[in-house]
Design a protein around this motif. Structure first.
Motif, PDB file in Angstrom:
ATOM      1  N   TYR A 253       3.880 -14.505  25.505  1.00 46.37           N
ATOM      2  CA  TYR A 253       3.159 -15.177  26.373  1.00 46.37           C
ATOM      3  C   TYR A 253       1.997 -14.454  26.440  1.00 46.37           C
ATOM      4  CZ  TYR A 253       2.609 -16.658  31.126  1.00 46.37           C
ATOM      5  OH  TYR A 253       1.856 -17.642  32.591  1.00 46.37           O
ATOM      6  N   ASP A 254       1.332 -13.470  26.267  1.00 47.35           N
ATOM      7  CA  ASP A 254       0.036 -13.052  26.452  1.00 47.35           C
ATOM      8  C   ASP A 254      -1.051 -13.550  25.519  1.00 47.35           C
ATOM      9  OD1 ASP A 254       0.363 -12.438  29.260  1.00 47.35           O
ATOM     10  OD2 ASP A 254       0.792 -10.261  28.672  1.00 47.35           O
ATOM     11  N   GLU A 255       0.059 -13.497  24.434  1.00 42.96           N
ATOM     12  CA  GLU A 255      -0.718 -14.408  22.820  1.00 42.96           C
ATOM     13  C   GLU A 255      -1.000 -15.962  23.483  1.00 42.96           C
ATOM     14  OE1 GLU A 255       1.530 -12.769  20.061  1.00 42.96           O
ATOM     15  OE2 GLU A 255       1.047 -10.881  19.984  1.00 42.96           O
ATOM     16  N   ILE A 256      -0.365 -16.619  23.963  1.00 38.66           N
ATOM     17  CA  ILE A 256      -0.438 -17.607  24.059  1.00 38.66           C
ATOM     18  C   ILE A 256      -1.494 -18.134  25.132  1.00 38.66           C
ATOM     19  CG2 ILE A 256       0.785 -19.747  24.938  1.00 38.66           C
ATOM     20  CD1 ILE A 256       3.138 -18.897  23.383  1.00 38.66           C
ATOM     21  N   VAL A 257      -1.573 -17.523  25.551  1.00 39.42           N
ATOM     22  CA  VAL A 257      -2.461 -18.020  26.777  1.00 39.42           C
ATOM     23  C   VAL A 257      -3.639 -17.758  26.450  1.00 39.42           C
ATOM     24  CG1 VAL A 257      -3.235 -16.585  29.394  1.00 39.42           C
ATOM     25  CG2 VAL A 257      -0.479 -17.377  28.987  1.00 39.42           C
ATOM     26  N   LYS A 258      -3.833 -16.779  25.884  1.00 40.64           N
ATOM     27  CA  LYS A 258      -5.808 -16.433  25.138  1.00 40.64           C
ATOM     28  C   LYS A 258      -5.372 -16.835  24.300  1.00 40.64           C
ATOM     29  CE  LYS A 258      -7.463 -11.952  23.137  1.00 40.64           C
ATOM     30  NZ  LYS A 258      -7.710 -10.334  22.527  1.00 40.64           N
ATOM     31  N   LYS A 259      -4.897 -17.766  23.628  1.00 40.28           N
ATOM     32  CA  LYS A 259      -5.228 -18.402  22.099  1.00 40.28           C
ATOM     33  C   LYS A 259      -6.287 -19.442  23.348  1.00 40.28           C
ATOM     34  CE  LYS A 259      -3.502 -22.019  18.996  1.00 40.28           C
ATOM     35  NZ  LYS A 259      -2.249 -22.189  18.329  1.00 40.28           N
ATOM     36  N   TYR A 260      -5.365 -20.205  24.369  1.00 44.20           N
ATOM     37  CA  TYR A 260      -6.288 -21.443  25.277  1.00 44.20           C
ATOM     38  C   TYR A 260      -7.076 -20.604  26.319  1.00 44.20           C
ATOM     39  CZ  TYR A 260      -2.827 -24.179  22.263  1.00 44.20           C
ATOM     40  OH  TYR A 260      -1.944 -24.407  21.103  1.00 44.20           O
ATOM     41  N   SER A 261      -7.613 -19.588  26.541  1.00 44.88           N
ATOM     42  CA  SER A 261      -8.542 -18.871  26.348  1.00 44.88           C
ATOM     43  C   SER A 261      -8.365 -19.745  28.419  1.00 44.88           C
ATOM     44  CB  SER A 261      -9.937 -19.553  26.960  1.00 44.88           C
ATOM     45  OG  SER A 261     -10.454 -19.348  25.473  1.00 44.88           O
ATOM     46  N   LEU A 262      -6.925 -19.275  28.781  1.00 47.39           N
ATOM     47  CA  LEU A 262      -6.257 -19.364  29.978  1.00 47.39           C
ATOM     48  C   LEU A 262      -5.928 -18.343  30.844  1.00 47.39           C
ATOM     49  CD1 LEU A 262      -4.224 -22.675  28.944  1.00 47.39           C
ATOM     50  CD2 LEU A 262      -6.431 -22.617  30.107  1.00 47.39           C
ATOM     51  N   GLN A 263      -6.016 -16.644  30.572  1.00 43.98           N
ATOM     52  CA  GLN A 263      -6.038 -15.966  30.946  1.00 43.98           C
ATOM     53  C   GLN A 263      -6.060 -16.270  32.412  1.00 43.98           C
ATOM     54  OE1 GLN A 263      -7.866 -15.890  28.722  1.00 43.98           O
ATOM     55  NE2 GLN A 263      -8.251 -14.335  27.128  1.00 43.98           N
ATOM     56  N   ALA A 264      -6.828 -16.573  33.318  1.00 40.83           N
ATOM     57  CA  ALA A 264      -7.484 -16.674  34.922  1.00 40.83           C
ATOM     58  C   ALA A 264      -6.061 -17.484  34.972  1.00 40.83           C
ATOM     59  CB  ALA A 264      -8.815 -17.637  34.857  1.00 40.83           C
ATOM     60  N   ASN A 265      -4.984 -18.544  34.643  1.00 38.62           N
ATOM     61  CA  ASN A 265      -3.722 -19.051  34.513  1.00 38.62           C
ATOM     62  C   ASN A 265      -3.400 -18.760  34.221  1.00 38.62           C
ATOM     63  OD1 ASN A 265      -5.985 -21.423  33.286  1.00 38.62           O
ATOM     64  ND2 ASN A 265      -5.348 -21.799  35.412  1.00 38.62           N
ATOM     65  N   ARG A 266      -2.637 -17.231  33.802  1.00 41.45           N
ATOM     66  CA  ARG A 266      -1.543 -16.658  33.925  1.00 41.45           C
ATOM     67  C   ARG A 266      -0.958 -16.829  34.881  1.00 41.45           C
ATOM     68  NH1 ARG A 266       0.625 -10.752  33.751  1.00 41.45           N
ATOM     69  NH2 ARG A 266       1.504 -10.496  31.804  1.00 41.45           N
ATOM     70  N   LEU A 267       0.328 -16.632  35.504  1.00 43.95           N
ATOM     71  CA  LEU A 267       1.469 -16.131  35.821  1.00 43.95           C
ATOM     72  C   LEU A 267       2.729 -15.121  35.609  1.00 43.95           C
ATOM     73  CD1 LEU A 267       2.176 -17.024  38.624  1.00 43.95           C
ATOM     74  CD2 LEU A 267       3.824 -18.681  38.077  1.00 43.95           C
ATOM     75  N   THR A 268       2.772 -14.422  36.846  1.00 44.76           N
ATOM     76  CA  THR A 268       3.541 -13.107  35.949  1.00 44.76           C
ATOM     77  C   THR A 268       3.717 -12.675  38.059  1.00 44.76           C
ATOM     78  OG1 THR A 268       4.297 -11.001  35.848  1.00 44.76           O
ATOM     79  CG2 THR A 268       1.778 -11.315  36.468  1.00 44.76           C
ATOM     80  N   PRO A 269       5.166 -12.516  38.404  1.00 45.84           N
ATOM     81  CA  PRO A 269       6.453 -12.726  37.731  1.00 45.84           C
ATOM     82  C   PRO A 269       6.794 -14.039  37.326  1.00 45.84           C
ATOM     83  CG  PRO A 269       7.159 -11.745  39.426  1.00 45.84           C
ATOM     84  CD  PRO A 269       5.154 -11.815  39.454  1.00 45.84           C
ATOM     85  N   ILE A 270       7.712 -14.476  36.454  1.00 45.39           N
ATOM     86  CA  ILE A 270       8.039 -15.501  36.151  1.00 45.39           C
ATOM     87  C   ILE A 270       9.213 -16.362  37.641  1.00 45.39           C
ATOM     88  CG2 ILE A 270       9.405 -17.128  35.270  1.00 45.39           C
ATOM     89  CD1 ILE A 270       7.772 -16.359  33.220  1.00 45.39           C
ATOM     90  N   THR A 271       8.855 -17.264  38.321  1.00 46.91           N
ATOM     91  CA  THR A 271       9.463 -17.168  39.708  1.00 46.91           C
ATOM     92  C   THR A 271      10.407 -18.828  39.533  1.00 46.91           C
ATOM     93  OG1 THR A 271       7.140 -18.372  40.609  1.00 46.91           O
ATOM     94  CG2 THR A 271       8.021 -16.066  41.117  1.00 46.91           C
ATOM     95  N   ILE A 272      11.032 -18.449  40.916  1.00 43.27           N
ATOM     96  CA  ILE A 272      11.557 -19.640  40.451  1.00 43.27           C
ATOM     97  C   ILE A 272      11.464 -20.377  42.106  1.00 43.27           C
ATOM     98  CG2 ILE A 272      14.041 -21.031  40.956  1.00 43.27           C
ATOM     99  CD1 ILE A 272      15.300 -19.523  38.882  1.00 43.27           C
ATOM    100  N   ASN A 273      11.257 -22.566  41.996  1.00 42.75           N
ATOM    101  CA  ASN A 273      10.942 -22.473  42.804  1.00 42.75           C
ATOM    102  C   ASN A 273       9.811 -22.628  44.274  1.00 42.75           C
ATOM    103  OD1 ASN A 273      12.587 -24.491  41.975  1.00 42.75           O
ATOM    104  ND2 ASN A 273      13.945 -24.451  43.360  1.00 42.75           N
TER     105      ASN A 273
END
Length: 277
Positions: A253-273
């Motif tokens: 997940y972090d590799e994909i986020v970094k590929k598009y320079s979206l580290q500021a948009n990373r969400l953890t933990p994964i949530t529901i609703n």
């Protein structure tokens, strides 16, 4: 008690055998060997078509491919208009959607959202206006545009009420546009003083059109993007959530986020609703 060599080998094989993640999925998806995913490639860098290859690209595309692999199935992409994505879930045309869809309470009558990314409304302007508009407070009394199909015009008004009107300054004139592309066009032609767009998209447009957009301050809202799954599909919803959690644990997940320079948009933990208006 001692184990015979044969029994020990069997126990070790059972203990260390790679689990079949596809077993978590509903039978219809396991039998098909694929998960059908709706997207619309008009939201770079979340989902778009690579100009050089015309292939689907973006955070959601890479994440969908990785998720399908983690779950042990193939992914079949279907390009569907955004407004038709939830109806397509209802008719069974697709299983899920990956299109940067905001997790909003109004949508949760029909679907549950597996939240995987955070976003925020971001003020920005043109280099020509940046000399006089340096902070968000400089927008009081100015024309600020945003897509009318989003919550941004309302959120601009709320920000203006709290940060302009409440402090005795003129309010921002929020202008609803036909979309974010229209807002950018009106900004370039100086029909708008500034505009608002999701902070997950602006870095991409800055890279594609250098010296065209200037960010003003930080994002002034927080929203969550999620993968919509029909409320009746709890088994699928939980499989998606657990699959994304494993992708985070493995660093994919972090590799994909970094590929598009979206580290500021990373969400953890994964949530529901967990999204709000």
């Amino acid at each position: 008690m001692k184990l015979t060599a044969g029994l020990l080998a069997s126990v070790l094989a059972l203990g260390f055998a790679a689990p079949s993640h596809a077993a978590e999925l509903p039978d219809r998806i396991k039998k098909a060997g694929k998960i059908v995913v709706a997207t619309m490639p008009n939201y770079a860098p979340i989902t778009f078509k690579d100009p050089s290859t015309n292939k689907l690209s973006g955070l959601d595309i890479d994440l969908g491919e990785a998720l399908a692999k983690e779950l042990g199935v193939e992914v079949e992409w279907q390009e569907i208009a955004f407004a038709q994505m939830i109806p397509s879930l209802q008719t069974g045309r697709v299983d899920i959607a990956l299109a940067g869809m905001s997790d909003l309470p109004a949508r949760r009558d029909i679907v549950d959202f597996v939240d995987y990314m955070k976003s925020g409304a971001q003020f920005y302007t043109s280099p020509a206006m940046a000399a006089t508009i340096k902070t968000p407070e400089d927008l009081c009394g100015k024309k600020v545009g945003a897509s009318r199909s989003t919550n941004w015009p309302r959120q601009i008004g709320e920000w203006s009420q709290a940060n302009c009107v409440a402090k005795g300054k003129p309010s921002i004139e929020a202008i609803g546009t036909e979309g974010s592309a229209d807002a950018r066009t009106q900004l370039r032609t100086q029909r708008l003083d500034a505009a608002v767009q999701g902070n997950e998209t602006l870095p991409y447009f800055q890279s594609q059109e250098p010296n065209t957009y200037v960010l003003i301050g930080e994002a002034f809202t927080v929203s969550l993007s999620g993968i919509p799954v029909l409320k009746t599909e709890t088994q699928l919803r939980d499989a998606i959530k657990e699959g994304l959690e494993r992708l985070q644990q493995k660093g994919i997940y972090d590799e994909i986020v970094k590929k598009y320079s979206l580290q500021a948009n990373r969400l953890t933990p994964i949530t529901i609703n967990q999204g709000k208006d």
